[in-house]
Enzyme design. Structure first.
Site, PDB file in Angstrom:
ATOM      1  N   LYS A   1     -46.612 -48.581 -21.570  1.00 32.14           N
ATOM      2  CA  LYS A   1     -47.791 -48.104 -20.849  1.00 32.14           C
ATOM      3  C   LYS A   1     -48.511 -49.316 -20.272  1.00 32.14           C
ATOM      4  O   LYS A   1     -48.891 -50.237 -20.992  1.00 32.14           O
ATOM      5  CB  LYS A   1     -48.711 -47.343 -21.797  1.00 32.14           C
ATOM      6  CG  LYS A   1     -49.992 -46.891 -21.122  1.00 32.14           C
ATOM      7  CD  LYS A   1     -50.776 -45.943 -21.977  1.00 32.14           C
ATOM      8  CE  LYS A   1     -52.095 -45.609 -21.314  1.00 32.14           C
ATOM      9  NZ  LYS A   1     -52.872 -44.663 -22.102  1.00 32.14           N
TER      10      LYS A   1
ATOM     11  N   LYS B   1     -45.287 -45.242 -18.210  1.00 36.01           N
ATOM     12  CA  LYS B   1     -46.490 -44.773 -17.552  1.00 36.01           C
ATOM     13  C   LYS B   1     -47.205 -45.924 -16.895  1.00 36.01           C
ATOM     14  O   LYS B   1     -47.371 -46.944 -17.551  1.00 36.01           O
ATOM     15  CB  LYS B   1     -47.384 -44.155 -18.629  1.00 36.01           C
ATOM     16  CG  LYS B   1     -48.685 -43.636 -18.148  1.00 36.01           C
ATOM     17  CD  LYS B   1     -49.424 -43.094 -19.321  1.00 36.01           C
ATOM     18  CE  LYS B   1     -50.792 -42.714 -18.830  1.00 36.01           C
ATOM     19  NZ  LYS B   1     -51.661 -42.404 -19.919  1.00 36.01           N
TER      20      LYS B   1
HETATM   21  C1  PBG Z   1     -55.678 -42.462 -22.870  1.00 33.94           C
HETATM   22  C2  PBG Z   1     -54.820 -42.032 -21.743  1.00 33.94           C
HETATM   23  C3  PBG Z   1     -54.922 -42.399 -20.387  1.00 33.94           C
HETATM   24  C4  PBG Z   1     -53.996 -41.630 -19.701  1.00 33.94           C
HETATM   25  C5  PBG Z   1     -53.323 -40.849 -20.635  1.00 33.94           C
HETATM   26  N1  PBG Z   1     -53.826 -41.127 -21.894  1.00 33.94           N
HETATM   27  C6  PBG Z   1     -55.858 -43.302 -19.690  1.00 33.94           C
HETATM   28  C7  PBG Z   1     -55.985 -44.693 -20.075  1.00 33.94           C
HETATM   29  O1  PBG Z   1     -55.151 -45.264 -20.793  1.00 33.94           O
HETATM   30  O2  PBG Z   1     -56.994 -45.269 -19.690  1.00 33.94           O
HETATM   31  C8  PBG Z   1     -53.796 -41.655 -18.200  1.00 33.94           C
HETATM   32  C9  PBG Z   1     -53.197 -40.423 -17.600  1.00 33.94           C
HETATM   33  C10 PBG Z   1     -53.366 -40.293 -16.132  1.00 33.94           C
HETATM   34  O3  PBG Z   1     -53.884 -41.189 -15.425  1.00 33.94           O
HETATM   35  O4  PBG Z   1     -52.962 -39.237 -15.625  1.00 33.94           O
HETATM   36  N2  PBG Z   1     -55.236 -43.423 -23.716  1.00 33.94           N
END
Ligand code: PBG
Length: 341
Positions: free
Chosen positions: A209, A264
């Protein structure tokens, strides 16, 4: 004699003997040789929940996406199930008065997410429920972990993530999806789930991520944008310049017990999906995140792109990269488009 544009390459003939266009001449032959396909089984639908009854709140930066109260969410989830969507991913918008420095609401068995899991399991038992594990919906500072002297601390955060995972499993969650990027959390969560009698609950790790600007609209949707302010998550989420590091992250998460892994964001990181799938052959998912959704919607709304075509083409690109499935806000719309094909 016709000048051969490839004459520097040996064994190329002019006129050509090998003609790739032969396999593109008609729909039937294109279908016959097509290598990848998106089906409804590939689609995981992320949804936003809010407190209240009969309430829907549009999210300005994600046109067409709404936060729903539990009663309305159940109707939406029934529709998704009827379309054949295998699973949903739940994201709560926590009321501001419940956000604290240490995010204790995350492991309250009566929190919004746990009540939602129970309600969906009762009303729509045959759809999978995936729950995020991270503290950002619950912390007043908007970070995914506990902050001590200005630093997001790792091991103390992991203890809280374990408690959050167990209450979600107790509520009936099928798949725990840690999205916090703390070190060692997958192993610790696996142990906590097993000790609490949830060895059957799976882990889908957000293994790679990235600290991405494509999450902006999501932070509006769950209401964490203001909490986070000008801070960022670069001390735990990955640097967008790295891809070998993603392989190390995935290797660790698999060793710690992850059943499935995720990359992601999605579209800008499909090279990472391909490398991971190639190296590990484990179930690998891509998350077409909020910013990717909003970008396609905005271009389509301006008439610059054909909405339906780019939805399906963008999802196909995940499959071509090697993803086994895609988390996408387009899931319901895509399922309908696939059904109509
Ligand atoms: C939280 C989380 C996030 C997303 C999914 N879980 C945001 C972040 O890490 O700030 C992002 C999902 C999206 O942008 O569609 N930990």
């Amino acid at each position: 004699m016709i000048n051969n544009p490839n004459e520097s390459v040996p064994h190329i003939h002019w006129p050509p003997i090998i003609r790739p266009r032969r396999l593109r001449t008609t729909p039937w032959i294109r279908n016959m040789v097509s290598e990848h396909r998106v089906t409804v089984n590939d689609l995981i639908w992320p949804v936003f929940i809010q407190e209240g009854n009969n309430l829907r709140t549009p999210i300005a930066s994600m046109p067409g996406v709404e936060r729903l109260s539990i009663d309305l969410l159940i109707l939406a989830v029934k529709e998704a199930r009827d379309l054949g969507i295998p699973a949903i991913a739940l994201f709560p918008a926590t009321p501001t008065n419940l956000k604290t420095q240490d995010g204790e609401e995350a492991f309250n068995p009566e929190n919004l997410v746990c009540r939602t899991i129970r309600a969906i399991k009762a009303a729509v038992p045959d759809i999978g429920i995936i729950c995020d594990v991270a503290l950002d919906p619950y912390t007043s500072h908007g970070q995914d972990g506990l902050v001590r002297n200005g630093i997001v601390v790792n091991d103390e955060t992991v203890e809280v993530l374990c408690k959050q995972s167990v209450v979600q499993a107790q509520a009936g969650c099928d798949v725990i999806a840690p999205s916090d990027m703390m070190d060692g959390r997958v192993g610790a969560i696996r142990k906590a789930l097993d000790n609490a009698g949830f060895s059957h609950v799976a882990i889908l790790s957000y293994a790679a991520k990235y600290a991405s600007a494509f999450y902006g609209p999501f932070r509006d949707a769950v209401g964490s944008a203001n909490n986070l302010g000008k801070s960022d998550k670069k001390t735990y989420q990955m640097d967008p310049s790295n891809s070998s590091e993603a392989l190390r992250e995935v290797a660790l998460d698999i060793a710690e017990g992850a059943d499935m892994v995720m990359v992601k964001p999605g579209m800008p990181y499909l090279d990472v999906v391909a490398r991971i799938k190639d190296a590990f052959k484990v179930p690998t998912f891509g998350y077409q995140v909020s910013g990717e959704y909003s970008m396609l919607c905005a271009a389509a709304a301006n008439g610059w792109l054909d909405r339906e075509k780019v939805i399906l083409e963008s999802l196909l690109s995940f499959k071509r990269a090697g993803a086994d499935g895609v988390l996408t806000y387009f899931a319901v719309e895509a399922a309908k488009l696939l059904k109509a094909q």
